[in-house]
Design a protein around this motif. Sequence first.
Motif, PDB file in Angstrom:
ATOM      1  N   UNK A  39     -15.343 -11.538 -30.502  1.00 30.41           N
ATOM      2  CA  UNK A  39     -15.749 -11.308 -29.281  1.00 30.41           C
ATOM      3  C   UNK A  39     -15.980 -12.614 -28.435  1.00 30.41           C
ATOM      4  N   UNK A  40     -16.226 -13.756 -29.012  1.00 27.62           N
ATOM      5  CA  UNK A  40     -16.350 -14.751 -28.192  1.00 27.62           C
ATOM      6  C   UNK A  40     -15.133 -15.679 -27.899  1.00 27.62           C
ATOM      7  N   UNK A  41     -14.176 -15.210 -28.574  1.00 27.04           N
ATOM      8  CA  UNK A  41     -12.854 -16.179 -28.350  1.00 27.04           C
ATOM      9  C   UNK A  41     -12.158 -15.448 -27.055  1.00 27.04           C
ATOM     10  N   UNK A  42     -12.440 -16.177 -26.002  1.00 26.38           N
ATOM     11  CA  UNK A  42     -11.831 -15.766 -24.620  1.00 26.38           C
ATOM     12  C   UNK A  42     -10.477 -16.234 -24.444  1.00 26.38           C
ATOM     13  N   UNK A  43      -9.578 -15.249 -24.297  1.00 23.20           N
ATOM     14  CA  UNK A  43      -8.007 -15.523 -23.949  1.00 23.20           C
ATOM     15  C   UNK A  43      -7.752 -14.361 -23.214  1.00 23.20           C
ATOM     16  N   UNK A  44      -8.079 -14.046 -22.197  1.00 20.82           N
ATOM     17  CA  UNK A  44      -7.806 -12.825 -21.573  1.00 20.82           C
ATOM     18  C   UNK A  44      -6.265 -12.469 -21.584  1.00 20.82           C
ATOM     19  N   UNK A  54      -6.394  -2.786 -17.124  1.00 23.22           N
ATOM     20  CA  UNK A  54      -7.455  -3.258 -18.479  1.00 23.22           C
ATOM     21  C   UNK A  54      -7.215  -4.738 -18.493  1.00 23.22           C
ATOM     22  N   UNK A  55      -8.409  -5.102 -18.758  1.00 18.50           N
ATOM     23  CA  UNK A  55      -8.764  -6.501 -19.250  1.00 18.50           C
ATOM     24  C   UNK A  55      -9.118  -6.560 -20.730  1.00 18.50           C
ATOM     25  N   UNK A  56      -8.520  -7.422 -21.692  1.00 13.71           N
ATOM     26  CA  UNK A  56      -9.021  -7.510 -23.084  1.00 13.71           C
ATOM     27  C   UNK A  56      -9.186  -8.844 -23.142  1.00 13.71           C
ATOM     28  N   UNK A  57     -10.038  -9.023 -24.088  1.00 17.78           N
ATOM     29  CA  UNK A  57     -10.862 -10.412 -24.378  1.00 17.78           C
ATOM     30  C   UNK A  57      -9.810 -11.322 -24.957  1.00 17.78           C
ATOM     31  N   UNK A  58      -8.888 -10.645 -25.790  1.00 14.46           N
ATOM     32  CA  UNK A  58      -8.031 -11.431 -26.534  1.00 14.46           C
ATOM     33  C   UNK A  58      -6.757 -10.535 -26.926  1.00 14.46           C
ATOM     34  N   UNK A  59      -5.715 -11.207 -27.545  1.00 13.28           N
ATOM     35  CA  UNK A  59      -4.576 -10.562 -28.054  1.00 13.28           C
ATOM     36  C   UNK A  59      -4.854  -9.709 -29.306  1.00 13.28           C
ATOM     37  N   UNK A 102     -21.394  -0.289 -21.367  1.00 16.34           N
ATOM     38  CA  UNK A 102     -20.248  -1.261 -21.910  1.00 16.34           C
ATOM     39  C   UNK A 102     -20.912  -2.494 -22.473  1.00 16.34           C
ATOM     40  N   UNK A 103     -20.300  -3.125 -23.468  1.00 14.92           N
ATOM     41  CA  UNK A 103     -20.804  -4.428 -24.047  1.00 14.92           C
ATOM     42  C   UNK A 103     -19.857  -5.489 -23.518  1.00 14.92           C
ATOM     43  N   UNK A 104     -20.560  -6.724 -23.049  1.00 16.23           N
ATOM     44  CA  UNK A 104     -19.893  -7.896 -22.686  1.00 16.23           C
ATOM     45  C   UNK A 104     -20.378  -9.151 -23.561  1.00 16.23           C
ATOM     46  N   UNK A 105     -19.214  -9.706 -24.138  1.00 14.73           N
ATOM     47  CA  UNK A 105     -19.859 -10.940 -24.995  1.00 14.73           C
ATOM     48  C   UNK A 105     -19.352 -12.224 -24.311  1.00 14.73           C
TER      49      UNK A 105
END
Length: 147
Positions: A39-44, A54-59, A102-105
Motif C-alpha cells: 500500500x505504500x508503493x505509489x505508482x498511480x 478511479x485512482x489506484x495506488x498501483x497496477x 476509506x483508508x489511505x496509505x
Amino acid sequence: MDLYKSSLLVVLLCGFFHLSLAQIRDCSGACTLQFRCDPYAKNLIWAVSGGVCRVFQSSCFLGSHNCLRENQCLQPLVPTNQDKCMAHCPSSCSSSGLQVCASFSYVDTNGVKRDRQMVFQSRCHLNQYACQNSNAYIGDPSNGSCS
C-alpha cells in the motif's frame, strides 16, 4: 437454392454456438488470485469505472480489483492517462447516500509509513476527493463511520 440453405444453416449454427458460450460462462469465483499489494508503493493508475474516474495506488491494486470484477462477470477496467480520467471526476455529489470510511496509505516526510482513515458523506464524495486530489484509497470502503 442449396447455397441459400447452406448459408442459412451456417449462420444458425454460429448463432447457437455463440449463445452456448454465453450460457456456460462461470463467474462464481473463477479468479482466485490473492494479490499482496504494497500500500505504500505509489505508482498511480487511472481508470474509468461506470463513467467515474478511479485512482489506484498501483497496477497491483488495479489487478486485484479486476480479479473481483471478473468474479462478478464484469469487464476489466482498462488503465488510461490521468487527464482523460480526470475528465470523469464527479463534479458534484448529491447529499444522499451512505456514509463511507476509506483508508489511505502514505509515507510521511520522515519516511515513516502511515495510514489514515477518512469519512465521506457518500461513495461519490470519496471518488470526488480521490480523483481531484490524486489520492488513491486502499481496499473497499466500509459503510458508516470509521472505527
